[in-house]
Design an enzyme around this catalytic site. Structure first.
Site, PDB file in Angstrom:
ATOM      1  CD  GLU A 179      97.713  56.414   2.062  1.00  0.00           C
ATOM      2  OE1 GLU A 179      97.959  57.057   3.091  1.00  0.00           O
ATOM      3  OE2 GLU A 179      97.608  56.947   0.949  1.00  0.00           O
ATOM      4  CD  GLU A 373      93.297  57.385  -0.310  1.00  0.00           C
ATOM      5  OE1 GLU A 373      94.030  58.393  -0.275  1.00  0.00           O
ATOM      6  OE2 GLU A 373      93.095  56.663   0.670  1.00  0.00           O
TER       7      GLU A 373
HETATM    8  C1  BG6 Z   1      95.868  59.421   1.865  1.00  0.00           C
HETATM    9  C2  BG6 Z   1      94.902  58.990   2.910  1.00  0.00           C
HETATM   10  O1  BG6 Z   1      97.119  59.421   2.461  1.00  0.00           O
HETATM   11  O2  BG6 Z   1      95.771  60.693   1.325  1.00  0.00           O
HETATM   12  C3  BG6 Z   1      93.667  59.824   3.035  1.00  0.00           C
HETATM   13  O3  BG6 Z   1      94.569  57.625   2.772  1.00  0.00           O
HETATM   14  C4  BG6 Z   1      94.019  61.280   2.804  1.00  0.00           C
HETATM   15  O4  BG6 Z   1      93.093  59.584   4.289  1.00  0.00           O
HETATM   16  C5  BG6 Z   1      94.559  61.419   1.401  1.00  0.00           C
HETATM   17  O5  BG6 Z   1      92.974  62.165   3.044  1.00  0.00           O
HETATM   18  C6  BG6 Z   1      94.818  62.847   0.963  1.00  0.00           C
HETATM   19  O6  BG6 Z   1      95.592  63.501   1.885  1.00  0.00           O
HETATM   20  P1  BG6 Z   1      95.188  64.905   2.509  1.00  0.00           P
HETATM   21  O7  BG6 Z   1      96.193  65.158   3.521  1.00  0.00           O
HETATM   22  O8  BG6 Z   1      95.201  65.859   1.390  1.00  0.00           O
HETATM   23  O9  BG6 Z   1      93.826  64.713   3.080  1.00  0.00           O
END
Ligand code: BG6
Length: 476
Positions: A179, A373
């Site tokens: 990111e 993701e």
């Molecule tokens: C992304 C990141 O921004 O979102 C991850 O690359 C992160 O590291 C994921 O865990 C989900 O966000 P969160 O805050 O729910 O863990």
């Protein structure tokens, strides 16, 4: 037409949120190790509150996390049972170079990832490696101010060269920075930047971003020299921004919001600073220090594919009154969209938004895409038989997979794979909580650090197994 036969189904994690063992095996201290859970977390991650070492008052969830460091065999066996073709993980920089500026890498750290990759390959799982995922050696923060300094490019280059050489027979897919656009929002959490009173923060962020973009291009160059078969990707915190109304001012605002994010990928995928960014720098009085050779390097070393995270779309308005009504969304400001449901953490749920994002990225870059993701952070409560019936998670993923398939089969988007986030429960990046869970596998640990770290399969585990088995045909 269906998804391609070599579609990379799998799951994603990051070292800083799952490994633990934060000082084991000669590992050095990293930025994430000094980021506490609780009320100070966001201020520290944004670089607004200085916390350069651990203290007694705070709890630091990365120190043990889910102890993947000692459980990786068990965890990878579970991924294999689900039929994973691909496992996205990141390297903890400080396992390889504990201080960041060491000349000789730490053999124990290298051996750890050898073992992890071997375990994946044993089951035919392709590793997808993020070289740095929200992770900077604290020594480099303390001595040179992290990515503010151009010297970081050399340290990063040494890391990449070491990884590419050591793992060239085990890893083919690499992402340079997780990111990369997060540097504007989580300046310390993503890139180790801390600001002093009165500094021009925007200027520092964009200079640091320039260093990362050059470092990413250098990594791409080195990778292709070491093995032309390597595939190098960039990684964007993705999602389109919708205009609040059809007023042209709102549309204009939304377009510019998107450009803030695209800017990074425009450089990594097209190889040059876009004109709109040059104009923006002029207006903001930002004079980037670009050295001789940088532009050529960027031009000649664009990425092979574009990966991104997607949790939900964003919404903005040109009206300052309206724009005050923000909701949470992966730490990006966004308005509440009345047409969408939200997660327990206020993140908006928009599966069609994934199809929109896939199409926008593909139209813009015409390079293969990879969703690395996606997922729903939710509280999981075991039923009387101690099982987790996470139908809400299945529902979220089902709708997103449908949208992803539509983008491929109906719109012709080229898509390499899908690795939903936190395939095993891990520490939340934004909150430091354990209770914000994404996994197909439950990990017995709570926000206070209690629990025996036992792994158990949720209902979604069996569902996702079937999805993979049928290459996304059976989503019921
Ligand atoms: C992304 C990141 O921004 O979102 C991850 O690359 C992160 O590291 C994921 O865990 C989900 O966000 P969160 O805050 O729910 O863990």
């Amino acid at each position: 037409m269906t998804l391609r036969n070599d579609f990379l189904w799998g799951g994603a994690t990051a070292a800083n949120q799952c490994e633990g063992g934060y000082l084991e095996g000669n590992k050095g201290l990293s930025t994430v190790d000094v980021i506490p859970a609780g009320k100070d977390r966001v201020a520290v991650m944004r670089g607004k509150m200085k916390m350069l070492e651990c203290d007694e008052e705070h709890y630091y969830p990365s120190h043990e996390a889910i102890d993947f460091y000692h459980h990786y065999k068990e965890d990878i066996a579970l991924f294999a049972e689900m039929g994973f073709k691909c496992f996205r993980l990141s390297i903890a920089w400080t396992r390889i170079f504990p201080n960041g500026d060491d000349i000789i890498p730490n053999e124990e750290g290298l051996k750890f990832y050898d073992a992890v990759f071997d375990e994946c390959l044993k089951y035919g799982i392709e590793p997808l490696v993020t070289i740095t995922h929200f992770d900077v050696p604290m020594n480099l923060v303390n001595t040179i101010g992290s990515w503010r300094s151009r010297k970081m490019i050399d340290h990063y280059e040494r890391l990449c060269e070491t990884l590419f050489t050591r793992y060239k027979d085990k890893v083919k897919y690499w992402l340079t920075f997780n990111e990369i656009n997060m540097i504007l929002h989580l300046s310390f959490g993503s890139s180790g930047l801390v600001f002093e009173e009165g500094e021009n923060e925007e200027s520092i962020k964009y200079q640091a971003a320039h260093h990362q973009l050059v470092a990413s291009a250098k990594a791409t160059e080195i990778a292709h020299k070491i093995d032309p078969k390597f595939k190098i990707g960039c990684m964007l915190a993705g999602a389109n921004t919708y205009p609040y109304t059809c007023a042209p001012e709102d549309v204009w605002k939304a377009m510019n919001r998107d450009r803030e994010h695209y800017f990074f990928i425009d450089v990594q995928a097209r190889g040059e600073y876009p004109n709109y960014a040059k104009k923006m720098f002029e207006k903001m009085n930002i004079n980037l220090k670009i050295e001789d050779g940088d532009e050529e390097l960027l031009k000649n070393n664009t990425v092979d594919f574009i990966s991104f995270s997607y949790y939900g779309s964003r919404l903005t308005s040109a009206d300052p009154e309206v724009n005050t009504k923000q909701t949470a969304a992966n730490l990006f400001p966004t308005l509440r969209n009345p047409y969408l449901k939200v997660s327990e953490w206020g993140w908006q749920i928009d599966s069609l938004g994934l199809r929109i994002t896939l199409n926008s990225l593909y139209d813009r870059y015409q390079k293969p895409l990879f969703i690395v993701e996606n997922g729903l952070g939710a509280v999981d409560i075991p039923n009387e038989n101690v099982n987790i019936e996470d139908d809400y998670r299945i529902e979220y993923l089902r709708e997103h997979i449908k949208a992803m398939k539509d983008a491929v089969t109906e719109d012709g988007v080229e898509l390499m794979g899908y690795t939903p986030w936190g395939c095993i429960d891990l520490v939340s990046s934004s909150t430091g909580e354990m209770k914000k869970r994404y996994g197909f596998i439950y990990v017995d640990k709570d926000d206070e650090g209690r629990g025996i770290l036992k792994r158990s399969k949720k209902k979604s585990f069996y569902w996702y197994k079937k999805v993979i088995e049928t290459n996304g045909e059976d989503l019921e």
